[in-house]
Design an enzyme around this catalytic site. Structure first.
Site, PDB file in Angstrom:
ATOM      1  N   SER A 182       3.277  30.952 -13.283  1.00  0.00           N
ATOM      2  CA  SER A 182       2.570  31.670 -12.231  1.00  0.00           C
ATOM      3  C   SER A 182       2.930  31.103 -10.855  1.00  0.00           C
ATOM      4  CB  SER A 182       1.062  31.630 -12.485  1.00  0.00           C
ATOM      5  OG  SER A 182       0.374  32.470 -11.608  1.00  0.00           O
TER       6      SER A 182
ATOM      7  N   ASP B 181       3.284  36.515  -6.215  1.00  0.00           N
ATOM      8  CA  ASP B 181       3.695  35.213  -6.724  1.00  0.00           C
ATOM      9  C   ASP B 181       4.888  35.377  -7.663  1.00  0.00           C
ATOM     10  OD1 ASP B 181       2.391  36.350  -8.895  1.00  0.00           O
ATOM     11  OD2 ASP B 181       1.338  34.524  -9.463  1.00  0.00           O
TER      12      ASP B 181
ATOM     13  N   ASP C 125       5.588  35.488 -10.852  1.00  0.00           N
ATOM     14  CA  ASP C 125       5.580  36.433 -11.978  1.00  0.00           C
ATOM     15  C   ASP C 125       4.861  37.728 -11.628  1.00  0.00           C
ATOM     16  OD1 ASP C 125       3.105  35.028 -11.994  1.00  0.00           O
ATOM     17  OD2 ASP C 125       2.756  35.591 -14.080  1.00  0.00           O
TER      18      ASP C 125
ATOM     19  N   ASP D 214       1.864  38.714 -10.782  1.00  0.00           N
ATOM     20  CA  ASP D 214       0.551  39.152 -11.249  1.00  0.00           C
ATOM     21  C   ASP D 214      -0.533  38.890 -10.206  1.00  0.00           C
ATOM     22  OD1 ASP D 214       0.391  36.401 -11.544  1.00  0.00           O
ATOM     23  OD2 ASP D 214      -0.308  36.445 -13.617  1.00  0.00           O
TER      24      ASP D 214
END
Length: 579
Positions: A151, A304, A306, A308
Site C-alpha cells: 500500500s 497511492d 496500489d 486503493d
C-alpha cells in the site's frame, strides 16, 4: 548469538541450512557476523502474521521479512487451505501486483506456487491496482486471490493481501485458518515452487475496459459530466499503478481536461519524488497541488502505489489548494451520493452506508438525515467488504469508507477503490460546479447543517521487537489505568473492543460489543468526543484518533470554531498520547 532467545536462534539456524538457497544463507550469515545484532533479532524474532491488511513487512532475509520463502509459505498455506475448503473442485485464483520493488517478481512467484499446486491462476500480465484484483476474483469466479503490495508504506516494504471468493480480503475465521496452515509448514521442501505453465492464464490489457465500463454504469449524473467535461483535473499516481487506470477511467466517464503530474507518472518502486508514497501526506501531494495551482485546476487527485487510497486537494475561499482529510472525503462522497439519489427519487428503504469505528460520525449523521442505515465496523476495509457480502441480496450498499482515505461507491468490488473514487469525486465536483458551488462551499454547507467535526490522528512509530513490546505495554497501561478525564472533560464511556465490552463510568454497567475482537480502546467524553487508541495491523505504529464536534451556525464563524476545536483536540491528545 548467546544473547538471543532460543526460538530466534533456532529460526536463524534453520535459515542457514541447505534447505535455503546459497544467496539467502550468505545474507543470513552476514547478519549473524554483525556486532550489533538488532537487525538479526528483528529479522527472526517472529513469523510474519496476517493483520488487518494481510502480510506486510520489510523486504529482506528472515522469518519476519518479506522474501521468497515467507511468501512461499504464505502461498502454500493458502493453497492447502483452499484445497480443504473446496475438495474435489477446480480451484481458481487471481494474482496482481503493484509498482513496488520486487512486486512483479513476487507476483510471478506466487502464481508459480499456486500453479504447482494444480490451482488455475489468472495472473495480470502487467501491474494493476488492488481493486482490479478484487474485481477479477468476482469476474472470473475465483475462490481466492493475492495482491502483492504494501500500500502506502515506505519503499523498503512489500506485502501480500489475501482475498476470499467474494473479492474481499480474508476475515475470520478464514484468515486464522490460513495462518494455521501456514504455520504447519515446517520445511522449505513442503513448498511447491515449480511452475506449471498450463495452469496460468495471463490477464491482458483489454480486461481494463470491462472494469471501466462497469464502473461507468454506476455514474449518477453522466449528463452533468457531459456539460462539465472541461473540468480541469490534475492527477498524480505517485509512481504507482493509478497511471494504468485513473486517466482512462476519467476519460471514459467523459472528462477531457485531465493533467497528469509527469514527474510522478512512471511506476517506480523507489518513489523518487516523495519521502512516503502516501496521499495522506502534504509532502506527497505537493507536486500535484503546485500543478493544480499553476493550472488553476478545479480538482487535484492522487493515488497511492496500489491505487486503493485517494488524496484530494480543493480550492478554499482564499483560492488556495488545501488537502481534504479522509473523514472529509468520505463525508462529501456520502452526502453527494445520498443527496443526488434522493433528488432523482432513487433512494430506497433498504439502502445503506458503512464506516469504521475510527471514522467520523459525520457520515452516520448524514446517513441518518437521509433515513439511510449506516453500519459501523472494525478498522480495515475488509470488514466493510464483509458487511457488503453478508447483506448482498438483502440490502443495497451505496457508499462506504474509512478515515485512512479508502472509499468505494457501488458494489463492483469488495475493497477500497481509488479508481472508482477518483471518478466519483470528479463527478461530484462537476455536479456542484453546475450548481454554482465549489466542493469547499459544499463542505461548509455540510458543517452548518450536520455539525462541524474536527479530527486528528497521531501515529507513533515503534520499530522492531522492542517497539512491538512497547506498543503492547501502552495498550495494557491504558486498560489498567484508563483516563478519567481528557482535556479536562470527563470520560463517560469506555469501549474495549478486545474484551468486547462497553463500560458506562457513572453506573458501572457493562454492555456487550457485537463486533469481533480487536485491540482497540475508545473513550467517549460527556461532550461526545471520541478518542481511540489502536495498534496498526499493517505498520509498526500505534495510532491515536480524536474526533470533536461543535455547531457551526454561520460560515463566517468557521475559523473561530475551527481554532476552538483545534485547541480542544490538542488538550485531549496531550492527556492520552505519551511518547
Amino acid at each position: 548469538m548467546s544473547n538471543i532467545d532460543i526460538a530466534t536462534q533456532s529460526r536463524v539456524q534453520q535459515w542457514l541450512s541447505s534447505q535455503y538457497d546459497e544467496q539467502t544463507r550468505g545474507l543470513v550469515q552476514k547478519l549473524v557476523d554483525q556486532t550489533d545484532q538488532t537487525e538479526l533479532i528483528d529479522s527472526f524474532y517472529k513469523e510474519l502474521e496476517f493483520g488487518t491488511g494481510g502480510l506486510r513487512g520489510i523486504m529482506g532475509v528472515g522469518s519476519n521479512r518479506i522474501n521468497k520463502y515467507t511468501l512461499g509459505k504464505a502461498t502454500q498455506g493458502l493453497a492447502n487451505y483452499l484445497k480443504k475448503q473446496y475438495p474435489g473442485q477446480a480451484i481458481k485464483v487471481s494474482v496482481s501486483y503493484d509498482s513496488r520493488n520486487n512486486s512483479q517478481e513476487f507476483g510471478h512467484l506466487v502464481a508459480d506456487i499456486f500453479s504447482a499446486n494444480d490451482i488455475h491462476v489468472y495472473l495480470f500480465k502487467e501491474l494493476r491496482p488492488t481493486p482490479m484484483l478484487s474485481f477479477a476474483i468476482r469476474h472470473f469466479g475465483c475462490q481466492s486471490g493475492v495482491m502483492l503490495t504494501a500500500s502506502h508504506n515506505p519503499k523498503e516494504y512489500n506485502g501480500y493481501k489475501a482475498y476470499g471468493n467474494d473479492g474481499g480480503q480474508l476475515v475470520a475465521p478464514h484468515d486464522e485458518n490460513v495462518i494455521t496452515e501456514v504455520n504447519a509448514i515446517q520445511q522449505v521442501d513442503e513448498i511447491s515452487f515449480t511452475r506449471k505453465p498450463e495452469n496460468i492464464t495471463l490477464v491482458e490489457e483489454d480486461f481494463d475496459q470491462i472494469y471501466i465500463e462497469q464502473n461507468k454504469q454506476l455514474s449518477i449524473h453522466p449528463e452533468i459530466v457531459a456539460q462539465q467535461k472541461d473540468l480541469k483535473i490534475v492527477f498524480s499516481p505517485i509512481h504507482g499503478t493509478g497511471i494504468t487506470l485513473v486517466p482512462k477511467t476519467l476519460e471514459a466517464w467523459g472528462f477531457t481536461n485531465v493533467h497528469v503530474v509527469e514527474e510522478q507518472a512512471n511506476p517506480d518502486g523507489n518513489f523518487p519524488t516523495v519521502i512516503y508514497p502516501n496521499p495522506e501526506e502534504e509532502e506527497a501531494m505537493s507536486k500535484a497541488k503546485k500543478k493544480g495551482q499553476d493550472l488553476d485546476a478545479d480538482l487535484v487527485l492522487a493515488t497511492d502505489p496500489d491505487a486503493d487510497r485517494v488524496g484530494v486537494a480543493i480550492k478554499n475561499h482564499q483560492g488556495e489548494f488545501q488537502l481534504l482529510n479522509g473523514n472529509q472525503i468520505g463525508s462529501l462522497l456520502t452526502y453527494y451520493v445520498l443527496a443526488t439519489k434522493k433528488e432523482k427519487g432513487d433512494l430506497k428503504s433498504d439502502d445503506f452506508t458503512v464506516k469504521t469505528i475510527v471514522t467520523t460520525n459525520l457520515i452516520s449523521d448524514i446517513s441518518s438525515a437521509f433515513q439511510v442505515s449506516n453500519y459501523e465496523t472494525l478498522t480495515g476495509f475488509k470488514f466493510i467488504g464483509e458487511i457488503m457480502t453478508r447483506l448482498e441480496g438483502k440490502e443495497n450498499y451505496l457508499v462506504g469508507g474509512e478515515e485512512s482515505y479508502g472509499f468505494l461507491v457501488g458494489d463492483l468490488v469488495r475493497d477500497k477503490d481509488a479508481v472508482n473514487s477518483c471518478a466519483f469525486i470528479a463527478e461530484m465536483t462537476a455536479y456542484f460546479k453546475s450548481k454554482g458551488k465549489s466542493v469547499y462551499d459544499v463542505l461548509m454547507d455540510i458543517y452548518t447543517e450536520y455539525g462541524f467535526y474536527k479530527e486528528k490522528l497521531i501515529s507513533l512509530t515503534k520499530k522492531g521487537k522492542a517497539g512491538a513490546e512497547e506498543i503492547q505495554q501502552m495498550m495494557a497501561d491504558l486498560r489498567a489505568n484508563p483516563p478519567q478525564t481528557l482535556g479536562s472533560i470527563a470520560v463517560k464511556e469506555i469501549r474495549d473492543y478486545e474484551n468486547r465490552v462497553t463500560l458506562d463510568i457513572a453506573s458501572g454497567q457493562q454492555t456487550a460489543i457485537e463486533l469481533p475482537k480487536s485491540d482497540v480502546l475508545q473513550f467517549i467524553t460527556v461532550d461526545g468526543d471520541v478518542i481511540s487508541a489502536r495498534p496498526s495491523g499493517t505498520e509498526p505504529k500505534i495510532k491515536f484518533y480524536c474526533s470533536v464536534k461543535e455547531s457551526l451556525n454561520d460560515v463566517q464563524a468557521y475559523q473561530e470554531i475551527a481554532d476552538k476545536l483545534d485547541q480542544k483536540v490538542k488538550n485531549v491528545m496531550a492527556d492520552i498520547v505519551k511518547d
